[in-house]
Design a protein around this motif. Structure first.
Motif, PDB file in Angstrom:
ATOM      1  N   ALA A  35       3.666   8.892   2.856  1.00 48.10           N
ATOM      2  CA  ALA A  35       3.550  10.346   3.597  1.00 48.10           C
ATOM      3  C   ALA A  35       4.590  10.408   4.772  1.00 48.10           C
ATOM      4  CB  ALA A  35       2.246  10.524   3.811  1.00 48.10           C
ATOM      5  N   SER A  36       4.792  11.686   5.048  1.00 46.87           N
ATOM      6  CA  SER A  36       5.512  11.571   6.361  1.00 46.87           C
ATOM      7  C   SER A  36       4.532  11.213   7.373  1.00 46.87           C
ATOM      8  CB  SER A  36       5.954  13.220   6.451  1.00 46.87           C
ATOM      9  OG  SER A  36       5.122  14.046   6.348  1.00 46.87           O
ATOM     10  N   GLY A  37       5.326  10.595   8.466  1.00 43.30           N
ATOM     11  CA  GLY A  37       4.595  10.144   9.575  1.00 43.30           C
ATOM     12  C   GLY A  37       3.954   8.751   9.405  1.00 43.30           C
ATOM     13  N   SER A  38       4.258   8.169   7.968  1.00 42.70           N
ATOM     14  CA  SER A  38       3.842   6.792   7.945  1.00 42.70           C
ATOM     15  C   SER A  38       4.546   5.662   8.226  1.00 42.70           C
ATOM     16  CB  SER A  38       3.600   6.593   6.245  1.00 42.70           C
ATOM     17  OG  SER A  38       5.018   6.619   5.776  1.00 42.70           O
ATOM     18  N   GLY A  39       5.632   6.045   8.838  1.00 45.69           N
ATOM     19  CA  GLY A  39       6.623   5.056   9.652  1.00 45.69           C
ATOM     20  C   GLY A  39       7.717   4.365   8.893  1.00 45.69           C
ATOM     21  N   LYS A  40       8.014   4.867   7.398  1.00 45.26           N
ATOM     22  CA  LYS A  40       9.090   4.664   6.697  1.00 45.26           C
ATOM     23  C   LYS A  40      10.387   4.710   7.399  1.00 45.26           C
ATOM     24  CE  LYS A  40       8.574   8.373   3.507  1.00 45.26           C
ATOM     25  NZ  LYS A  40       8.085   9.333   4.525  1.00 45.26           N
ATOM     26  N   GLN A 221       7.050  -0.509 -12.241  1.00 45.59           N
ATOM     27  CA  GLN A 221       6.116  -0.472 -13.346  1.00 45.59           C
ATOM     28  C   GLN A 221       4.810  -0.591 -12.753  1.00 45.59           C
ATOM     29  OE1 GLN A 221       8.842  -2.560 -12.804  1.00 45.59           O
ATOM     30  NE2 GLN A 221       9.334  -3.407 -14.804  1.00 45.59           N
ATOM     31  N   GLN A 222       4.632  -1.782 -11.966  1.00 39.28           N
ATOM     32  CA  GLN A 222       3.184  -2.295 -11.465  1.00 39.28           C
ATOM     33  C   GLN A 222       2.882  -1.091 -10.614  1.00 39.28           C
ATOM     34  OE1 GLN A 222       2.961  -6.069  -9.504  1.00 39.28           O
ATOM     35  NE2 GLN A 222       1.440  -5.202  -8.302  1.00 39.28           N
ATOM     36  N   LEU A 223       3.585  -0.713  -9.525  1.00 38.67           N
ATOM     37  CA  LEU A 223       3.195   0.160  -8.422  1.00 38.67           C
ATOM     38  C   LEU A 223       2.914   1.499  -8.749  1.00 38.67           C
ATOM     39  CD1 LEU A 223       3.226  -0.530  -5.015  1.00 38.67           C
ATOM     40  CD2 LEU A 223       4.224   1.965  -5.386  1.00 38.67           C
ATOM     41  N   PHE A 224       3.763   2.044  -9.691  1.00 40.99           N
ATOM     42  CA  PHE A 224       3.670   3.304 -10.192  1.00 40.99           C
ATOM     43  C   PHE A 224       2.551   3.624 -11.148  1.00 40.99           C
ATOM     44  CE2 PHE A 224       8.114   4.090  -8.551  1.00 40.99           C
ATOM     45  CZ  PHE A 224       7.415   5.048  -7.543  1.00 40.99           C
ATOM     46  N   LYS A 225       2.400   2.435 -12.125  1.00 41.67           N
ATOM     47  CA  LYS A 225       1.408   2.681 -13.344  1.00 41.67           C
ATOM     48  C   LYS A 225       0.085   1.867 -12.946  1.00 41.67           C
ATOM     49  CE  LYS A 225       4.269   3.389 -17.017  1.00 41.67           C
ATOM     50  NZ  LYS A 225       5.470   2.677 -17.028  1.00 41.67           N
ATOM     51  N   ASN A 226       0.123   0.846 -12.159  1.00 38.94           N
ATOM     52  CA  ASN A 226      -1.222   0.265 -11.711  1.00 38.94           C
ATOM     53  C   ASN A 226      -1.301   0.200 -10.317  1.00 38.94           C
ATOM     54  OD1 ASN A 226      -3.613  -0.806 -12.550  1.00 38.94           O
ATOM     55  ND2 ASN A 226      -2.725  -2.850 -13.254  1.00 38.94           N
ATOM     56  N   PRO A 227      -1.366   1.038  -9.313  1.00 39.72           N
ATOM     57  CA  PRO A 227      -1.526   0.741  -7.934  1.00 39.72           C
ATOM     58  C   PRO A 227      -2.985   0.126  -7.663  1.00 39.72           C
ATOM     59  CG  PRO A 227      -1.702   3.043  -8.459  1.00 39.72           C
ATOM     60  CD  PRO A 227      -1.411   2.527  -9.814  1.00 39.72           C
ATOM     61  N   GLN A 228      -3.150  -0.704  -6.922  1.00 34.15           N
ATOM     62  CA  GLN A 228      -4.328  -1.633  -6.666  1.00 34.15           C
ATOM     63  C   GLN A 228      -5.156  -0.805  -5.696  1.00 34.15           C
ATOM     64  OE1 GLN A 228      -5.131  -4.303  -8.535  1.00 34.15           O
ATOM     65  NE2 GLN A 228      -3.199  -3.519  -9.574  1.00 34.15           N
ATOM     66  N   LYS A 229      -4.402  -0.078  -4.624  1.00 37.98           N
ATOM     67  CA  LYS A 229      -5.271   0.386  -3.579  1.00 37.98           C
ATOM     68  C   LYS A 229      -5.765   1.924  -3.742  1.00 37.98           C
ATOM     69  CE  LYS A 229      -4.103  -3.201  -0.397  1.00 37.98           C
ATOM     70  NZ  LYS A 229      -3.383  -3.677   0.861  1.00 37.98           N
ATOM     71  N   GLN A 230      -6.637   2.278  -3.247  1.00 38.59           N
ATOM     72  CA  GLN A 230      -7.065   3.581  -3.301  1.00 38.59           C
ATOM     73  C   GLN A 230      -6.076   4.747  -2.649  1.00 38.59           C
ATOM     74  OE1 GLN A 230      -9.510   4.550  -5.262  1.00 38.59           O
ATOM     75  NE2 GLN A 230      -9.013   6.796  -4.713  1.00 38.59           N
ATOM     76  N   PHE A 235      -1.804   8.981  -2.806  1.00 31.70           N
ATOM     77  CA  PHE A 235      -0.540   9.343  -2.501  1.00 31.70           C
ATOM     78  C   PHE A 235       0.356   9.569  -3.912  1.00 31.70           C
ATOM     79  CE2 PHE A 235       4.067   8.463  -1.904  1.00 31.70           C
ATOM     80  CZ  PHE A 235       4.314   9.100  -1.122  1.00 31.70           C
ATOM     81  N   LEU A 236       0.241   8.615  -4.705  1.00 30.82           N
ATOM     82  CA  LEU A 236       1.014   8.761  -5.924  1.00 30.82           C
ATOM     83  C   LEU A 236       0.348  10.042  -6.830  1.00 30.82           C
ATOM     84  CD1 LEU A 236       1.308   5.336  -7.231  1.00 30.82           C
ATOM     85  CD2 LEU A 236       3.200   6.740  -6.139  1.00 30.82           C
ATOM     86  N   GLY A 237      -0.891  10.214  -6.737  1.00 34.49           N
ATOM     87  CA  GLY A 237      -1.639  11.301  -7.569  1.00 34.49           C
ATOM     88  C   GLY A 237      -1.114  12.529  -6.700  1.00 34.49           C
TER      89      GLY A 237
END
Lengths: 240, 227
Positions: A35-40, A221-230, A235-237
Motif C-alpha cells: 500500500a502507499s505509505g508502506s515504505g517501498k 505463484q506462491q505469493l499471489f496464489k497462496n499468501p500466508q499472512k492475513q 492487500f491482494l484482495g
C-alpha cells in the motif's frame, strides 16, 4: 549482489522503515508491492542513498555503502534508477540526456557515446527521437528515454520507482515491455510497482511491504496464489 | 503662443546649450550607466556566492549569508552608501565611482542572492535526484543540470533588478559623485530653474529604462520559445 541488513529510516518522528533485511541475487527481478505509505519507495531510494538510512547496512557487490559514502558517486554509476516522474533533463535533447553521463563521468568519446545512445534508443523502441526535446514526447516515450539514459552507464542493477504510475493507461504497456525485455536479458532489477500483472509475469520474487518491513515475500505463484499472512491477503484482495 | 515658445526655447537654451551644459547631462549619464554596469556585475557575483552559501550545507556560511542579506535589505541603501564611503573606503584614495560601485554592488548582491536562490529552488527536485542517481556529484549536478535550468527562471528577474539599480544610483550624489541626477542639480544651481533640468533628467532615465525593459521583454520571449 545487494544485501540489506536491518535497514531503518525515520523521517523525524515518522518511522518508515523499521528493519528491512533481504538479499538480491545477480539477475534476479524483485518486485516490491504494498500500500502507499508502506515504505517501498523509501526502501528503493535507500539502496542508492538518495535517502540517507537512519540505521542498518547496505552492501552492493560486497561494498558497505554506508561506510563508503565518499565513493557514493562511483557506486551510483553501477546502479541505474528510473523515476515515477521520468526526471528527464528538459534543457537537453534526448541524445544529450543519454550521452551526458557517459561523456562526463566515464570520459567516453562523444562519437562512441552517441553510437551507444542510438543503440539504446533502438532498444527502447524510439529510433528516430534523438534530436527531440523531452517536452515533445509522450509520457511513455519519456519513460523509455529515461530507461535508456540509465542504461547508458551500463549499470549492474536497475532500480524502478513506480515507473508506470504517472502514465496514461494506454502507455503503460510500452514501458513494461521494455522492462520485460531487460529482465529477459538478465538485468538485476528492483521494481516498485502497482502493476500486479507485470510482477506476476516478470518477477522472480515478490516482496510485500507493510509496517516498514518486508511483511511477506516469495515467488509470484506462491505469493499471489497462496499468501500466508492475513495482511497480504487483504492487500491482494484489494488490488487483484 | 509666441510667449510659450519663447519660454521653452529660453529654458532649453539656458539649461542645455549655454556653457555647454548638455555635456553636464551627458557626462552624468555616462557616470550613471558605468556605475549601474559595475554594480550589476559585482552584485551578480556577490549574489551568486551568497545564494550558493545559503543553499549549501555548510552551516556557518549559510548563517553568514543570511545575516548579510538581512542587514542589507533591512537598511536604506543611501545609509549604506554613505557609511561605506566615509567609514570604510573614504580614507583611501579610491575614485568615487569605484566606492559607489562597491556600495551598490554590495547592496544589489543581497537582492540578487534571493533571485538566484528562488530560481534554483524553482527547479524540480527530481532533476537533482536524477543527476545524482547517474553518479554526478552535487557540484556537477548543479553545473550541468540545475543552473542551466535556473538561469531561465533568474534572467528576467535579474533584468528587472538592473533597471531598479539604475534608478537607485540616483543617490550617488550623496558622496558627491557627478551622476545624472547630480548633473540636474548642478545645472539647477546655475540657472535657478528647478523644473527644466529635472524634467530632462527624468526623461533620460525613462528613456534608458524603457530601452532596458524592451530588451528584457525580448529576451524573456526568446527564453519562453525554447520551452
Amino acid at each position: 549482489m545487494i544485501e540489506v541488513v536491518n535497514l531503518h529510516k525515520y523521517f523525524g518522528q515518522l518511522q518508515v522503515l523499521t528493519g528491512v533485511n533481504t538479499k538480491i541475487e545477480k539477475q534476479e527481478v524483485v518486485c516490491v508491492i504494498g500500500a502507499s505509505g508502506s515504505g517501498k519507495s523509501t526502501f528503493l531510494r535507500c539502496l542508492n542513498l538518495l535517502e540517507e538510512p537512519t540505521a542498518g547496512e547496505i552492501y552492493i557487490d560486497g561494498i558497505a555503502v554506508m561506510e563508503h559514502r565518499k565513493d557514493i558517486n562511483q557506486l551510483r554509476q553501477k546502479v541505474g534508477m528510473v523515476f515515477q516522474q521520468f526526471n528527464l533533463f528538459p534543457h537537453m535533447t534526448v541524445m544529450e540526456n543519454i550521452t551526458l553521463a557517459p561523456i562526463k563521468l566515464k570520459k567516453m568519446a562523444r562519437s562512441e557515446a552517441e553510437k551507444r545512445a542510438i543503440e539504446l534508443l533502438d532498444k527502447v523502441g524510439l529510433p528516430d527521437k534523438n534530436n527531440e526535446y523531452p517536452n515533445r514526447l509522450s509520457g511513455g516515450q519519456k519513460q523509455r528515454v529515461a530507461i535508456a539514459r540509465a542504461l547508458a552507464m551500463d549499470p549492474e542493477i536497475m532500480l524502478f520507482d513506480e515507473p508506470t504510475s504517472a502514465l496514461d493507461p494506454e502507455m503503460v504497456g510500452e514501458v513494461l515491455n521494455v522492462m520485460k525485455q531487460l529482465a529477459h536479458e538478465g538485468m538485476t532489477m528492483v521494481v516498485v510497482t502497482h502493476e500486479m500483472g507485470f510482477a506476476r509475469e516478470v518477477g522472480d520474487r515478490i516482496m510485500f511491504m507493510d509496517e516498514g518491513i518486508i511483511f511477506e515475500e516469495g515467488p509470484p505463484q506462491q505469493l499471489f496464489k497462496n499468501p500466508q499472512k492475513q495482511r497480504t491477503k487483504e492487500f491482494l484482495g484489494k488490488v487483484l | 503662443m509666441n510667449s510659450i515658445m519663447k519660454l521653452l526655447s529660453d529654458a532649453i537654451f539656458y539649461n542645455l546649450i549655454r556653457e555647454q551644459r548638455y555635456m553636464q547631462f551627458l557626462d552624468g549619464l555616462g557616470i550613471s550607466l558605468q556605475l549601474t554596469f559595475y554594480s550589476a556585475i559585482l552584485g551578480t557575483v556577490i549574489g551568486l556566492f551568497l545564494a550558493l552559501a545559503k543553499l549549501g550545507r555548510i552551516k556557518w556560511l549559510e548563517r553568514l549569508a543570511t545575516l548579510y542579506v538581512d542587514v542589507i535589505r533591512g537598511t536604506p541603501v543611501v545609509v549604506q552608501l554613505v557609511l561605506i564611503y566615509y567609514a570604510i573606503l573614504g580614507s583611501s584614495s579610491f575614485p568615487k565611482i569605484v566606492v559607489a560601485s562597491i556600495a551598490f554592488g554590495i547592496n544589489s548582491g543581497a537582492y540578487v542572492c534571493e533571485l538566484i536562490r528562488a530560481g534554483i529552488m524553482a527547479v524540480d527536485k527530481g532533476q537533482m535526484e536524477a543527476a545524482r542517481s547517474l553518479g554526478f556529484s552535487y557540484s556537477h549536478s548543479m553545473i550541468y543540470i540545475i543552473i542551466p535550468q535556473a538561469i531561465k527562471n533568474i534572467l528576467p528577474a535579474l533584468g528587472n533588478e538592473f533597471i531598479v539599480l539604475l534608478k537607485e544610483t540616483a543617490i550617488a550624489g550623496y558622496i558627491a559623485l557627478d551622476d545624472l541626477t547630480r548633473a540636474g542639480n548642478i545645472v539647477r544651481g546655475r540657472t535657478f530653474d528647478a523644473y527644466t533640468p529635472f524634467i530632462l533628467v527624468a526623461i533620460i532615465y525613462l528613456y534608458i529604462t524603457t530601452i532596458l525593459s524592451w530588451m528584457m521583454n525580448k529576451l524573456e520571449r526568446r527564453l519562453r520559445e525554447s520551452d
